[in-house]
Design an enzyme around this catalytic site. Structure first.
Site, PDB file in Angstrom:
ATOM      1  N   GLU A 136       0.841  -1.193   0.000  1.00 11.67           N
ATOM      2  CA  GLU A 136       0.000   0.000   0.000  1.00 11.67           C
ATOM      3  C   GLU A 136       0.882   1.251   0.000  1.00 11.67           C
ATOM      4  O   GLU A 136       1.974   1.252   0.577  1.00 11.67           O
ATOM      5  CB  GLU A 136      -0.902   0.032   1.235  1.00 11.67           C
ATOM      6  CG  GLU A 136      -2.080  -0.920   1.189  1.00 11.67           C
ATOM      7  CD  GLU A 136      -3.248  -0.367   0.385  1.00 11.67           C
ATOM      8  OE1 GLU A 136      -3.119   0.722  -0.216  1.00 11.67           O
ATOM      9  OE2 GLU A 136      -4.302  -1.042   0.361  1.00 11.67           O
ATOM     10  N   HIS A 178      -3.615  -2.878  -8.357  1.00  8.94           N
ATOM     11  CA  HIS A 178      -4.845  -3.462  -7.821  1.00  8.94           C
ATOM     12  C   HIS A 178      -5.933  -3.535  -8.893  1.00  8.94           C
ATOM     13  O   HIS A 178      -6.729  -4.476  -8.927  1.00  8.94           O
ATOM     14  CB  HIS A 178      -5.319  -2.614  -6.633  1.00  8.94           C
ATOM     15  CG  HIS A 178      -6.414  -3.232  -5.833  1.00  8.94           C
ATOM     16  ND1 HIS A 178      -7.079  -2.572  -4.848  1.00  8.94           N
ATOM     17  CD2 HIS A 178      -6.977  -4.467  -5.886  1.00  8.94           C
ATOM     18  CE1 HIS A 178      -8.004  -3.356  -4.323  1.00  8.94           C
ATOM     19  NE2 HIS A 178      -7.964  -4.509  -4.924  1.00  8.94           N
ATOM     20  N   ASP A 188      -6.912   1.836  -8.287  1.00  7.60           N
ATOM     21  CA  ASP A 188      -5.558   2.140  -7.826  1.00  7.60           C
ATOM     22  C   ASP A 188      -4.527   1.194  -8.441  1.00  7.60           C
ATOM     23  O   ASP A 188      -4.845   0.054  -8.739  1.00  7.60           O
ATOM     24  CB  ASP A 188      -5.486   2.109  -6.282  1.00  7.60           C
ATOM     25  CG  ASP A 188      -5.921   0.793  -5.667  1.00  7.60           C
ATOM     26  OD1 ASP A 188      -6.989   0.290  -6.037  1.00  7.60           O
ATOM     27  OD2 ASP A 188      -5.179   0.278  -4.802  1.00  7.60           O
TER      28      ASP A 188
END
Length: 205
Positions: A136, A178, A188
């Site tokens: 992330e 993603h 994203d």
């Protein structure tokens, strides 16, 4: 605790977009906020340049990868919230979401939230969860100012180390966004993520 032998149970029952969005854009300065669980280091971090910021054990599945499942992908995400808020979401047992690593925008600081051997709930697809490591990145897909030089450089070093460790090819077929996970409704890391630069950095790290 959900076991990895029951694939229908450890699903992400809420969309990650809803869980990781909605934080105010104006974050409290990092220096004024104490680090959660500071000093709570495991005996050996998987990535030595990371800081241990563990997710709730309710938000991932224990496993013994790469023995129990092959590791074929690194999946790149953007949080749609701040670094601090993302950590708090991963640590909340009600959220049913996590990632292995989180990279901070301002300085590229890397937090490890789930051990690489375990299955983080980040992809929205159980098969991809079992076969990937999720990274992330703090920020929003429509705010490219969050994608700093420090973030790109430190994330690329992490991705390169993961690819080397697990023999994952350092290319766009195996380092994916993603949005490339089958069945996902996520966008994203978004149109402002510089894939050419990122893959070049991964291969030069």
């Amino acid at each position: 605790m959900v076991k990895e032998t029951v694939p229908e149970l450890p699903r992400e029952s809420f969309g990650r977009r809803r869980l990781l969005k909605g934080a105010a854009l104006a974050a409290i300065p990092y220096a004024l906020l104490p680090d959660p669980r500071a000093g709570a280091q495991p005996r050996a971090l998987d990535y030595p340049h990371a800081t241990w910021r563990p997710a709730s054990s309710s938000n991932y599945t224990e496993a013994e990868r790469p023995t129990s499942h092959s590791l074929d992908y690194v999946i790149i995400h953007v949080t749609q919230t701040t670094y601090r808020k993302a950590l708090s979401i991963f640590q909340d047992p009600r959220k049913e979401v996590s990632a292995h690593y989180l990279v901070r925008s301002a300085d590229g600081s890397v937090a490890q939230c789930v051990r690489e051997r375990d299955i983080a709930w980040h992809a929205g697809d159980w098969d991809h969860n079992t076969r990937s490591i999720g990274i992330e990145h703090e920020g929003w897909v429509d705010q490219p100012s969050y994608f700093t030089d420090a973030m790109y450089q430190q994330s690329a070093k992490l991705a390169a180390a993961l690819c080397t460790k697990y023999a994952i090819p350092k290319d766009r077929a195996h380092i994916i966004g993603h949005h490339q996970v089958p069945g996902t409704d996520h966008t994203d890391p978004g149109p402002h993520w510089d894939w050419a630069r990122y893959i070049e950095l991964v291969n030069s790290s």
